[in-house]
Write a protein that holds these residues in place. Sequence first.
Motif, PDB file in Angstrom:
ATOM      1  N   VAL A 135       0.838  -1.201   0.000  1.00 23.92           N
ATOM      2  CA  VAL A 135       0.000   0.000   0.000  1.00 23.92           C
ATOM      3  C   VAL A 135       0.871   1.248   0.000  1.00 23.92           C
ATOM      4  N   TYR A 136       1.913   1.246   0.818  1.00 21.71           N
ATOM      5  CA  TYR A 136       2.818   2.399   0.850  1.00 21.71           C
ATOM      6  C   TYR A 136       3.451   2.641  -0.511  1.00 21.71           C
ATOM      7  N   ARG A 137       3.956   1.569  -1.137  1.00 15.29           N
ATOM      8  CA  ARG A 137       4.620   1.724  -2.439  1.00 15.29           C
ATOM      9  C   ARG A 137       3.655   2.262  -3.492  1.00 15.29           C
ATOM     10  N   THR A 138       2.389   1.891  -3.391  1.00 16.45           N
ATOM     11  CA  THR A 138       1.407   2.358  -4.364  1.00 16.45           C
ATOM     12  C   THR A 138       1.282   3.870  -4.330  1.00 16.45           C
ATOM     13  N   PHE A 139       1.299   4.444  -3.144  1.00 15.39           N
ATOM     14  CA  PHE A 139       1.066   5.884  -3.018  1.00 15.39           C
ATOM     15  C   PHE A 139       2.336   6.712  -2.978  1.00 15.39           C
ATOM     16  N   TYR A 140       3.457   6.093  -2.623  1.00 12.62           N
ATOM     17  CA  TYR A 140       4.701   6.853  -2.535  1.00 12.62           C
ATOM     18  C   TYR A 140       5.828   6.209  -3.324  1.00 12.62           C
ATOM     19  N   GLY A 141       5.506   5.319  -4.236  1.00 11.40           N
ATOM     20  CA  GLY A 141       6.528   4.648  -5.021  1.00 11.40           C
ATOM     21  C   GLY A 141       7.247   5.594  -5.970  1.00 11.40           C
ATOM     22  N   GLU A 142       8.526   5.350  -6.175  1.00  6.50           N
ATOM     23  CA  GLU A 142       9.354   6.110  -7.113  1.00  6.50           C
ATOM     24  C   GLU A 142       9.339   7.614  -6.818  1.00  6.50           C
ATOM     25  N   GLY A 143       9.219   7.948  -5.540  1.00  3.59           N
ATOM     26  CA  GLY A 143       9.294   9.347  -5.133  1.00  3.59           C
ATOM     27  C   GLY A 143       8.051  10.164  -5.413  1.00  3.59           C
ATOM     28  N   GLU A 144       6.976   9.528  -5.875  1.00  6.14           N
ATOM     29  CA  GLU A 144       5.756  10.256  -6.183  1.00  6.14           C
ATOM     30  C   GLU A 144       4.808  10.248  -4.988  1.00  6.14           C
ATOM     31  N   ASN A 145       3.988  11.287  -4.903  1.00  5.46           N
ATOM     32  CA  ASN A 145       2.963  11.372  -3.869  1.00  5.46           C
ATOM     33  C   ASN A 145       1.606  11.252  -4.555  1.00  5.46           C
ATOM     34  N   ARG A 146       0.961  10.105  -4.389  1.00  2.00           N
ATOM     35  CA  ARG A 146      -0.325   9.850  -5.026  1.00  2.00           C
ATOM     36  C   ARG A 146      -1.465   9.814  -4.022  1.00  2.00           C
ATOM     37  N   VAL A 147      -1.285  10.470  -2.888  1.00  2.00           N
ATOM     38  CA  VAL A 147      -2.281  10.415  -1.830  1.00  2.00           C
ATOM     39  C   VAL A 147      -3.595  11.051  -2.272  1.00  2.00           C
ATOM     40  N   GLY A 148      -3.545  11.948  -3.265  1.00  2.00           N
ATOM     41  CA  GLY A 148      -4.781  12.554  -3.754  1.00  2.00           C
ATOM     42  C   GLY A 148      -5.774  11.513  -4.231  1.00  2.00           C
ATOM     43  N   VAL A 149      -5.299  10.458  -4.876  1.00  2.00           N
ATOM     44  CA  VAL A 149      -6.186   9.385  -5.308  1.00  2.00           C
ATOM     45  C   VAL A 149      -6.775   8.669  -4.099  1.00  2.00           C
ATOM     46  N   LEU A 150      -5.971   8.497  -3.048  1.00  2.00           N
ATOM     47  CA  LEU A 150      -6.468   7.878  -1.821  1.00  2.00           C
ATOM     48  C   LEU A 150      -7.615   8.691  -1.237  1.00  2.00           C
ATOM     49  N   ARG A 151      -7.453  10.008  -1.185  1.00  2.00           N
ATOM     50  CA  ARG A 151      -8.534  10.858  -0.669  1.00  2.00           C
ATOM     51  C   ARG A 151      -9.779  10.735  -1.532  1.00  2.00           C
ATOM     52  N   ALA A 152      -9.596  10.774  -2.850  1.00  2.00           N
ATOM     53  CA  ALA A 152     -10.744  10.670  -3.748  1.00  2.00           C
ATOM     54  C   ALA A 152     -11.439   9.327  -3.608  1.00  2.00           C
ATOM     55  N   LEU A 153     -10.643   8.280  -3.473  1.00  6.19           N
ATOM     56  CA  LEU A 153     -11.195   6.934  -3.431  1.00  6.19           C
ATOM     57  C   LEU A 153     -12.024   6.695  -2.183  1.00  6.19           C
ATOM     58  N   PHE A 154     -11.552   7.142  -1.036  1.00  4.92           N
ATOM     59  CA  PHE A 154     -12.217   6.818   0.212  1.00  4.92           C
ATOM     60  C   PHE A 154     -13.047   7.961   0.807  1.00  4.92           C
ATOM     61  N   PHE A 155     -12.592   9.190   0.692  1.00  4.88           N
ATOM     62  CA  PHE A 155     -13.310  10.287   1.313  1.00  4.88           C
ATOM     63  C   PHE A 155     -14.412  10.856   0.430  1.00  4.88           C
ATOM     64  N   GLU A 156     -14.319  10.675  -0.880  1.00  3.35           N
ATOM     65  CA  GLU A 156     -15.310  11.237  -1.780  1.00  3.35           C
ATOM     66  C   GLU A 156     -16.226  10.173  -2.373  1.00  3.35           C
ATOM     67  N   LEU A 157     -16.087   8.932  -1.914  1.00  5.95           N
ATOM     68  CA  LEU A 157     -16.842   7.840  -2.506  1.00  5.95           C
ATOM     69  C   LEU A 157     -18.343   8.089  -2.421  1.00  5.95           C
ATOM     70  N   SER A 158     -18.797   8.608  -1.297  1.00  4.64           N
ATOM     71  CA  SER A 158     -20.230   8.800  -1.125  1.00  4.64           C
ATOM     72  C   SER A 158     -20.793   9.892  -2.024  1.00  4.64           C
ATOM     73  N   SER A 159     -19.929  10.765  -2.556  1.00  4.18           N
ATOM     74  CA  SER A 159     -20.412  11.854  -3.394  1.00  4.18           C
ATOM     75  C   SER A 159     -20.206  11.597  -4.880  1.00  4.18           C
ATOM     76  N   LEU A 160     -19.711  10.401  -5.244  1.00  6.05           N
ATOM     77  CA  LEU A 160     -19.542  10.084  -6.652  1.00  6.05           C
ATOM     78  C   LEU A 160     -20.894   9.841  -7.312  1.00  6.05           C
ATOM     79  N   SER A 161     -20.891   9.900  -8.623  1.00  4.48           N
ATOM     80  CA  SER A 161     -22.106   9.542  -9.349  1.00  4.48           C
ATOM     81  C   SER A 161     -22.439   8.093  -9.059  1.00  4.48           C
ATOM     82  N   PRO A 162     -23.715   7.691  -9.183  1.00  2.18           N
ATOM     83  CA  PRO A 162     -24.082   6.294  -8.894  1.00  2.18           C
ATOM     84  C   PRO A 162     -23.256   5.283  -9.676  1.00  2.18           C
ATOM     85  N   ASP A 163     -22.980   5.560 -10.956  1.00  2.83           N
ATOM     86  CA  ASP A 163     -22.209   4.615 -11.763  1.00  2.83           C
ATOM     87  C   ASP A 163     -20.784   4.487 -11.245  1.00  2.83           C
TER      88      ASP A 163
END
Length: 250
Positions: A135-163
Amino acid sequence: MNKARGLLRTGGNPTVAQVAAAAGVSRSSFYREFDSREALLEALDLQPEPGAGDRILEAALKLVGAHGLNGLSMDDLATEAVVSRATLYRLFPGKTALFTSLVHRYSPLDPVAELMATRLDDPPAVLLPEIARTVYRTFYGEGENRVGVLRALFFELSSLSPDAAEVTRDAIAGMVGSVVLYLMGHMRDGRLRQMHPLLALQSFVGPIFFHLITRPVAEQMLGLDIEGEEAVTLLAENWLRAMTPEEATT
Protein backbone atom coordinates in the motif's frame (compact mmCIF):
# COMPACT_ATOMS: atom_id res chain seq x y z
CA MET A 1 -9.28 11.64 -45.65
CA ASN A 2 -7.92 9.31 -48.33
CA LYS A 3 -4.59 11.17 -48.37
CA ALA A 4 -4.44 11.05 -44.57
CA ARG A 5 -4.99 7.28 -44.64
CA GLY A 6 -2.14 6.96 -47.12
CA LEU A 7 0.23 8.98 -44.95
CA LEU A 8 -0.70 6.99 -41.85
CA ARG A 9 -0.20 3.65 -43.61
CA THR A 10 3.47 4.53 -44.11
CA GLY A 11 3.89 4.58 -40.33
CA GLY A 12 4.21 8.34 -40.11
CA ASN A 13 2.55 10.75 -37.70
CA PRO A 14 1.53 13.53 -40.12
CA THR A 15 0.79 17.06 -39.01
CA VAL A 16 -2.18 19.10 -40.19
CA ALA A 17 0.12 20.92 -42.63
CA GLN A 18 1.36 17.63 -44.09
CA VAL A 19 -2.16 16.26 -44.50
CA ALA A 20 -3.35 19.50 -46.13
CA ALA A 21 -0.37 19.54 -48.49
CA ALA A 22 -0.91 15.92 -49.49
CA ALA A 23 -4.58 16.62 -50.17
CA GLY A 24 -3.78 19.76 -52.16
CA VAL A 25 -5.84 22.03 -49.90
CA SER A 26 -5.02 24.89 -47.56
CA ARG A 27 -4.88 24.56 -43.79
CA SER A 28 -7.94 26.81 -43.54
CA SER A 29 -9.80 24.37 -45.79
CA PHE A 30 -8.72 21.52 -43.52
CA TYR A 31 -10.03 23.33 -40.44
CA ARG A 32 -13.35 24.03 -42.10
CA GLU A 33 -13.86 20.27 -42.22
CA PHE A 34 -12.15 19.19 -39.00
CA ASP A 35 -11.67 21.03 -35.71
CA SER A 36 -8.29 19.42 -35.12
CA ARG A 37 -5.93 16.66 -36.16
CA GLU A 38 -7.54 14.44 -33.52
CA ALA A 39 -10.97 15.09 -35.05
CA LEU A 40 -9.62 13.81 -38.38
CA LEU A 41 -8.24 10.69 -36.69
CA GLU A 42 -11.60 10.13 -35.04
CA ALA A 43 -13.35 10.47 -38.40
CA LEU A 44 -10.92 7.90 -39.80
CA ASP A 45 -11.77 5.58 -36.91
CA LEU A 46 -8.10 5.39 -35.92
CA GLN A 47 -6.59 5.08 -32.49
CA PRO A 48 -5.33 8.26 -30.78
CA GLU A 49 -1.62 8.86 -30.82
CA PRO A 50 0.48 6.50 -28.67
CA GLY A 51 0.85 7.66 -25.08
CA ALA A 52 -2.31 9.80 -25.04
CA GLY A 53 -4.01 7.54 -22.49
CA ASP A 54 -1.00 7.56 -20.18
CA ARG A 55 -0.73 11.36 -20.38
CA ILE A 56 -4.41 11.72 -19.56
CA LEU A 57 -4.17 9.47 -16.51
CA GLU A 58 -1.03 11.22 -15.26
CA ALA A 59 -2.70 14.59 -15.66
CA ALA A 60 -5.88 13.29 -14.01
CA LEU A 61 -3.86 12.00 -11.05
CA LYS A 62 -2.45 15.49 -10.56
CA LEU A 63 -5.79 17.28 -10.91
CA VAL A 64 -7.78 14.83 -8.79
CA GLY A 65 -5.12 15.15 -6.10
CA ALA A 66 -5.51 18.93 -6.15
CA HIS A 67 -9.27 19.32 -6.62
CA GLY A 68 -10.92 15.95 -6.04
CA LEU A 69 -12.93 14.07 -8.61
CA ASN A 70 -16.02 16.27 -8.37
CA GLY A 71 -13.91 19.38 -8.90
CA LEU A 72 -12.17 17.94 -11.94
CA SER A 73 -12.81 19.82 -15.18
CA MET A 74 -12.58 17.61 -18.26
CA ASP A 75 -11.61 20.69 -20.29
CA ASP A 76 -8.74 21.41 -17.89
CA LEU A 77 -7.76 17.75 -18.07
CA ALA A 78 -7.55 17.84 -21.86
CA THR A 79 -5.40 20.97 -21.66
CA GLU A 80 -3.11 19.51 -18.99
CA ALA A 81 -2.67 16.27 -20.94
CA VAL A 82 -2.12 18.14 -24.23
CA VAL A 83 -4.89 16.26 -26.03
CA SER A 84 -8.09 17.35 -27.70
CA ARG A 85 -11.49 16.92 -26.08
CA ALA A 86 -12.27 14.40 -28.84
CA THR A 87 -9.28 12.26 -27.84
CA LEU A 88 -10.10 12.57 -24.15
CA TYR A 89 -13.70 11.49 -24.55
CA ARG A 90 -12.80 8.75 -26.99
CA LEU A 91 -10.45 7.16 -24.45
CA PHE A 92 -12.47 8.06 -21.35
CA PRO A 93 -16.14 8.78 -22.17
CA GLY A 94 -16.73 10.43 -18.79
CA LYS A 95 -15.62 10.71 -15.19
CA THR A 96 -16.83 7.19 -14.39
CA ALA A 97 -14.52 5.62 -16.98
CA LEU A 98 -11.69 7.96 -15.98
CA PHE A 99 -12.02 7.26 -12.27
CA THR A 100 -12.24 3.50 -12.87
CA SER A 101 -8.95 3.63 -14.78
CA LEU A 102 -7.35 5.77 -12.06
CA VAL A 103 -8.40 3.26 -9.41
CA HIS A 104 -6.85 0.35 -11.29
CA ARG A 105 -3.70 2.27 -12.30
CA TYR A 106 -2.86 4.11 -9.07
CA SER A 107 -4.74 2.60 -6.10
CA PRO A 108 -3.57 -0.41 -4.04
CA LEU A 109 -6.66 -2.47 -4.90
CA ASP A 110 -5.10 -4.49 -7.73
CA PRO A 111 -1.67 -5.02 -6.07
CA VAL A 112 -3.28 -6.15 -2.81
CA ALA A 113 -5.71 -8.41 -4.68
CA GLU A 114 -2.72 -10.00 -6.43
CA LEU A 115 -1.02 -10.57 -3.07
CA MET A 116 -4.14 -12.23 -1.73
CA ALA A 117 -4.35 -14.46 -4.79
CA THR A 118 -0.72 -15.62 -4.68
CA ARG A 119 0.25 -15.63 -1.00
CA LEU A 120 -2.73 -16.96 0.90
CA ASP A 121 -0.54 -19.62 2.51
CA ASP A 122 1.65 -17.00 4.22
CA PRO A 123 0.96 -16.51 7.95
CA PRO A 124 -0.40 -13.14 9.13
CA ALA A 125 3.01 -12.14 10.52
CA VAL A 126 4.39 -12.32 6.97
CA LEU A 127 1.48 -11.30 4.77
CA LEU A 128 0.03 -8.35 6.73
CA PRO A 129 3.29 -6.34 6.86
CA GLU A 130 3.78 -7.03 3.14
CA ILE A 131 0.28 -5.70 2.43
CA ALA A 132 1.17 -2.56 4.40
CA ARG A 133 4.37 -2.09 2.40
CA THR A 134 2.53 -2.70 -0.87
CA VAL A 135 0.00 0.00 0.00
CA TYR A 136 2.82 2.40 0.85
CA ARG A 137 4.62 1.72 -2.44
CA THR A 138 1.41 2.36 -4.36
CA PHE A 139 1.07 5.88 -3.02
CA TYR A 140 4.70 6.85 -2.53
CA GLY A 141 6.53 4.65 -5.02
CA GLU A 142 9.35 6.11 -7.11
CA GLY A 143 9.29 9.35 -5.13
CA GLU A 144 5.76 10.26 -6.18
CA ASN A 145 2.96 11.37 -3.87
CA ARG A 146 -0.32 9.85 -5.03
CA VAL A 147 -2.28 10.42 -1.83
CA GLY A 148 -4.78 12.55 -3.75
CA VAL A 149 -6.19 9.38 -5.31
CA LEU A 150 -6.47 7.88 -1.82
CA ARG A 151 -8.53 10.86 -0.67
CA ALA A 152 -10.74 10.67 -3.75
CA LEU A 153 -11.19 6.93 -3.43
CA PHE A 154 -12.22 6.82 0.21
CA PHE A 155 -13.31 10.29 1.31
CA GLU A 156 -15.31 11.24 -1.78
CA LEU A 157 -16.84 7.84 -2.51
CA SER A 158 -20.23 8.80 -1.13
CA SER A 159 -20.41 11.85 -3.39
CA LEU A 160 -19.54 10.08 -6.65
CA SER A 161 -22.11 9.54 -9.35
CA PRO A 162 -24.08 6.29 -8.89
CA ASP A 163 -22.21 4.62 -11.76
CA ALA A 164 -18.76 5.61 -10.49
CA ALA A 165 -19.67 4.65 -6.93
CA GLU A 166 -20.89 1.24 -8.09
CA VAL A 167 -17.71 0.53 -10.04
CA THR A 168 -15.50 1.63 -7.14
CA ARG A 169 -17.47 -0.28 -4.53
CA ASP A 170 -17.29 -3.44 -6.63
CA ALA A 171 -13.50 -3.12 -6.83
CA ILE A 172 -13.21 -2.47 -3.09
CA ALA A 173 -15.63 -5.27 -2.19
CA GLY A 174 -13.62 -7.85 -4.12
CA MET A 175 -10.35 -6.99 -2.40
CA VAL A 176 -11.93 -6.55 1.05
CA GLY A 177 -13.76 -9.86 0.73
CA SER A 178 -10.55 -11.79 0.11
CA VAL A 179 -8.78 -10.18 3.09
CA VAL A 180 -11.77 -10.73 5.38
CA LEU A 181 -11.92 -14.43 4.46
CA TYR A 182 -8.18 -14.71 5.14
CA LEU A 183 -8.58 -13.11 8.59
CA MET A 184 -11.59 -15.30 9.43
CA GLY A 185 -9.58 -18.43 8.64
CA HIS A 186 -6.76 -17.45 10.97
CA MET A 187 -9.22 -16.43 13.70
CA ARG A 188 -10.88 -19.84 13.40
CA ASP A 189 -7.50 -21.57 13.67
CA GLY A 190 -6.55 -19.57 16.77
CA ARG A 191 -3.75 -17.50 15.22
CA LEU A 192 -5.65 -14.22 15.56
CA ARG A 193 -8.04 -12.91 18.22
CA GLN A 194 -11.71 -13.48 17.61
CA MET A 195 -13.55 -10.30 16.60
CA HIS A 196 -15.68 -9.07 13.74
CA PRO A 197 -13.35 -9.52 10.75
CA LEU A 198 -14.41 -6.26 9.12
CA LEU A 199 -13.57 -4.36 12.30
CA ALA A 200 -10.25 -6.20 12.43
CA LEU A 201 -9.53 -5.06 8.86
CA GLN A 202 -10.55 -1.48 9.67
CA SER A 203 -8.24 -1.45 12.68
CA PHE A 204 -5.41 -2.60 10.40
CA VAL A 205 -6.10 -0.21 7.53
CA GLY A 206 -6.97 2.88 9.58
CA PRO A 207 -3.56 3.69 11.10
CA ILE A 208 -1.77 2.92 7.82
CA PHE A 209 -3.99 5.20 5.74
CA PHE A 210 -3.87 7.93 8.39
CA HIS A 211 -0.08 7.74 8.25
CA LEU A 212 -0.09 7.95 4.45
CA ILE A 213 -2.35 11.00 4.40
CA THR A 214 -0.53 12.88 7.14
CA ARG A 215 3.01 11.80 6.28
CA PRO A 216 3.93 14.94 4.26
CA VAL A 217 2.87 17.18 7.15
CA ALA A 218 4.57 14.92 9.69
CA GLU A 219 7.83 15.10 7.74
CA GLN A 220 7.75 18.84 7.03
CA MET A 221 6.34 20.19 10.28
CA LEU A 222 6.87 17.53 12.94
CA GLY A 223 10.26 16.16 11.96
CA LEU A 224 9.22 12.59 11.21
CA ASP A 225 12.37 10.82 10.01
CA ILE A 226 11.25 7.18 9.77
CA GLU A 227 11.45 5.68 6.27
CA GLY A 228 7.99 5.01 4.85
CA GLU A 229 8.08 1.23 4.47
CA GLU A 230 9.60 0.91 7.94
CA ALA A 231 6.83 3.07 9.39
CA VAL A 232 3.94 1.07 7.92
CA THR A 233 5.69 -2.19 8.85
CA LEU A 234 5.79 -1.01 12.49
CA LEU A 235 2.08 -0.16 12.31
CA ALA A 236 1.31 -3.62 10.92
CA GLU A 237 3.38 -5.27 13.63
CA ASN A 238 1.52 -3.28 16.30
CA TRP A 239 -1.74 -4.60 14.84
CA LEU A 240 -0.40 -8.16 14.94
CA ARG A 241 0.55 -7.79 18.61
CA ALA A 242 -2.91 -6.46 19.43
CA MET A 243 -4.53 -9.33 17.51
CA THR A 244 -2.48 -12.06 19.21
CA PRO A 245 -4.86 -14.36 21.15
CA GLU A 246 -4.63 -13.83 24.91
CA GLU A 247 -3.66 -17.46 25.63
CA ALA A 248 -0.67 -17.04 23.30
CA THR A 249 0.65 -14.14 25.38
CA THR A 250 0.44 -15.86 28.77
